[in-house]
Design an enzyme around this catalytic site. Sequence first.
Site, PDB file in Angstrom:
ATOM      1  N   CYS A 148       0.795  -1.230   0.000  1.00 43.56           N
ATOM      2  CA  CYS A 148       0.000   0.000   0.000  1.00 43.56           C
ATOM      3  C   CYS A 148       0.835   1.292   0.000  1.00 43.56           C
ATOM      4  O   CYS A 148       0.347   2.341  -0.429  1.00 43.56           O
ATOM      5  CB  CYS A 148      -0.961  -0.010   1.187  1.00 43.56           C
ATOM      6  SG  CYS A 148      -0.233  -0.591   2.710  1.00 43.56           S
ATOM      7  N   HIS A 238      -1.891   6.818   3.364  1.00 47.48           N
ATOM      8  CA  HIS A 238      -0.450   6.820   3.597  1.00 47.48           C
ATOM      9  C   HIS A 238       0.142   8.066   2.920  1.00 47.48           C
ATOM     10  O   HIS A 238       0.003   8.252   1.705  1.00 47.48           O
ATOM     11  CB  HIS A 238       0.191   5.564   3.011  1.00 47.48           C
ATOM     12  CG  HIS A 238      -0.162   4.291   3.744  1.00 47.48           C
ATOM     13  ND1 HIS A 238      -0.855   4.268   4.931  1.00 47.48           N
ATOM     14  CD2 HIS A 238       0.117   2.989   3.445  1.00 47.48           C
ATOM     15  CE1 HIS A 238      -0.996   3.002   5.337  1.00 47.48           C
ATOM     16  NE2 HIS A 238      -0.419   2.215   4.444  1.00 47.48           N
TER      17      HIS A 238
HETATM   18  P1  NAP Z   1      -7.085  -8.349   8.259  1.00 41.28           P
HETATM   19  O1  NAP Z   1      -8.036  -7.250   8.554  1.00 41.28           O
HETATM   20  O2  NAP Z   1      -6.316  -8.948   9.390  1.00 41.28           O
HETATM   21  O3  NAP Z   1      -7.891  -9.531   7.468  1.00 41.28           O
HETATM   22  C1  NAP Z   1      -7.299 -10.785   7.225  1.00 41.28           C
HETATM   23  C2  NAP Z   1      -8.277 -11.707   6.529  1.00 41.28           C
HETATM   24  O4  NAP Z   1      -7.637 -12.986   6.351  1.00 41.28           O
HETATM   25  C3  NAP Z   1      -9.573 -11.964   7.297  1.00 41.28           C
HETATM   26  O5  NAP Z   1     -10.641 -12.065   6.384  1.00 41.28           O
HETATM   27  C4  NAP Z   1      -9.324 -13.325   7.938  1.00 41.28           C
HETATM   28  O6  NAP Z   1     -10.506 -14.073   8.173  1.00 41.28           O
HETATM   29  C5  NAP Z   1      -8.519 -14.005   6.852  1.00 41.28           C
HETATM   30  N1  NAP Z   1      -7.754 -15.144   7.404  1.00 41.28           N
HETATM   31  C6  NAP Z   1      -6.888 -15.111   8.439  1.00 41.28           C
HETATM   32  N2  NAP Z   1      -6.420 -16.369   8.681  1.00 41.28           N
HETATM   33  C7  NAP Z   1      -7.035 -17.184   7.785  1.00 41.28           C
HETATM   34  C8  NAP Z   1      -6.996 -18.597   7.536  1.00 41.28           C
HETATM   35  N3  NAP Z   1      -6.221 -19.413   8.270  1.00 41.28           N
HETATM   36  N4  NAP Z   1      -7.750 -19.098   6.538  1.00 41.28           N
HETATM   37  C9  NAP Z   1      -8.540 -18.276   5.794  1.00 41.28           C
HETATM   38  N5  NAP Z   1      -8.638 -16.936   5.988  1.00 41.28           N
HETATM   39  C10 NAP Z   1      -7.880 -16.402   6.966  1.00 41.28           C
HETATM   40  O7  NAP Z   1      -5.970  -7.864   7.213  1.00 41.28           O
HETATM   41  P2  NAP Z   1      -6.076  -6.754   6.037  1.00 41.28           P
HETATM   42  O8  NAP Z   1      -5.520  -5.463   6.495  1.00 41.28           O
HETATM   43  O9  NAP Z   1      -7.433  -6.802   5.446  1.00 41.28           O
HETATM   44  O10 NAP Z   1      -4.999  -7.315   5.003  1.00 41.28           O
HETATM   45  C11 NAP Z   1      -5.281  -8.441   4.180  1.00 41.28           C
HETATM   46  C12 NAP Z   1      -4.121  -8.665   3.221  1.00 41.28           C
HETATM   47  O11 NAP Z   1      -3.960  -7.519   2.384  1.00 41.28           O
HETATM   48  C13 NAP Z   1      -2.777  -8.872   3.935  1.00 41.28           C
HETATM   49  O12 NAP Z   1      -2.030  -9.805   3.192  1.00 41.28           O
HETATM   50  C14 NAP Z   1      -2.170  -7.482   3.889  1.00 41.28           C
HETATM   51  O13 NAP Z   1      -0.758  -7.512   3.969  1.00 41.28           O
HETATM   52  C15 NAP Z   1      -2.651  -6.971   2.535  1.00 41.28           C
HETATM   53  N6  NAP Z   1      -2.755  -5.535   2.403  1.00 41.28           N
HETATM   54  C16 NAP Z   1      -3.392  -4.767   3.353  1.00 41.28           C
HETATM   55  C17 NAP Z   1      -3.500  -3.386   3.170  1.00 41.28           C
HETATM   56  C18 NAP Z   1      -4.170  -2.472   4.151  1.00 41.28           C
HETATM   57  O14 NAP Z   1      -4.105  -1.225   3.939  1.00 41.28           O
HETATM   58  N7  NAP Z   1      -4.840  -2.975   5.206  1.00 41.28           N
HETATM   59  C19 NAP Z   1      -3.002  -2.817   2.004  1.00 41.28           C
HETATM   60  C20 NAP Z   1      -2.386  -3.634   1.048  1.00 41.28           C
HETATM   61  C21 NAP Z   1      -2.287  -4.975   1.265  1.00 41.28           C
HETATM   62  P3  NAP Z   1     -11.220 -14.112   9.646  1.00 41.28           P
HETATM   63  O15 NAP Z   1     -11.854 -12.777   9.850  1.00 41.28           O
HETATM   64  O16 NAP Z   1     -12.198 -15.221   9.481  1.00 41.28           O
HETATM   65  O17 NAP Z   1     -10.135 -14.403  10.640  1.00 41.28           O
END
Ligand code: NAP
Length: 346
Positions: A148, A238
């Site tokens: 991001c 950001h």
């Molecule tokens: P998050 O809020 O922690 O969400 C993580 C997701 O992954 C939830 O839907 C969770 O499901 C699922 N998950 C976790 N463990 C799992 C498992 N064992 N099997 C299947 N699903 C599982 O994280 P986020 O910020 O949305 O980020 C998600 C991804 O995008 C990450 O790889 C992150 O690095 C990337 N990213 C994030 C941003 C940002 O600005 N936030 C920007 C770019 C990229 P449950 O709710 O059921 O646990």
Amino acid sequence: MDAIEVGVLGATGVVGQQFVSRLARHPWFRCTWLAASERSVGKPYKSVAPWKLTTPIPGGSAGRIVEACVPGKGPKVVFSGLDASVAGEIEGAFAKAGHIVVSNARNFRMDPLVPLLIPEINADHLKLLGEQRRSKGWSGAIVTNPNCSTIVLAMALAPLRQFNIRGVVVSTMQAVSGAGYPGVPSLDILGNVVPFISGEEEKMESETLKILGTDGGRVPYSAVVSAHTNRVPVFDGHTMTVSVAFENKPSIEAIKEAMRTFAGKPQELWLPSAPQPPIVVNEEENRPQPRLDVNLGDGMAITVGRVRECRVMHAKFVALGHNTVRGAAGAAILNAELMHAEGTLQ
Ligand code: NAP
């Protein structure tokens, strides 16, 4: 045109919620499948997604039962907002089973056969997909979008390639929504700055050069990037200060003009999520600011301001982008739109 059915892996997370929200109003895609971890499987989406957007949960998704991330069950096209700890294994299994995975996670970004796509900059990197399928034995595919912070930096630098960038020093001020939910504890971030985000500096330094590189990113752009990354108590957006050294030093007006007139395939094809223009150059002395500028272009535009001479490098400026939209879900949806327009999605 019939809508294309799509699903979301990691639909309950911060990025997953942006997917669900943006797909609910998408003219080409219809979200019919939501998947997450065992914690959420079998439950209605609204009861397991800690909804943090200011727009309501879309009616079509609120009551949908969350399913397990098992390949072969959902639609052919799946967006991934999976946690990086599981994304590698799950996304690989989906691609092997014939799904087109349009991912946000870091796991495959630096794989030399996986496009790290910003459609305005490197739409030609999609050419890797044929070789990806042959080499990996996948009947599906994986396409990724950058980290991001990287996407903001790469967008601001792309118009400046014509002046031969040689060195970049960037310092970020990154929003808490970038850390997922529940993310950074309030006692750590309120009234504070945390000068470390695990793995973030390395991602900015390597991903930027792959994105700006040639031959699908296998020949990295020839420059050096040095990044400092900091977490600040901002909700979304950001912001970063950037200093750049060039081989051919341009005037400040030439830099602004290059940024203002920058456009790529999404603008040319009028893709539904394409910001017009992709880079907004703000001339006010104290902009961009996350609270005021983060939603420009429906969260898809990058805002640049304070473009001026640098006494150590050649030029410096401030850049801002929406981390969960342009830096995540919106970017992946734009990638899928380009793939659809070019016939590589179905
Ligand atoms: P998050 O809020 O922690 O969400 C993580 C997701 O992954 C939830 O839907 C969770 O499901 C699922 N998950 C976790 N463990 C799992 C498992 N064992 N099997 C299947 N699903 C599982 O994280 P986020 O910020 O949305 O980020 C998600 C991804 O995008 C990450 O790889 C992150 O690095 C990337 N990213 C994030 C941003 C940002 O600005 N936030 C920007 C770019 C990229 P449950 O709710 O059921 O646990």
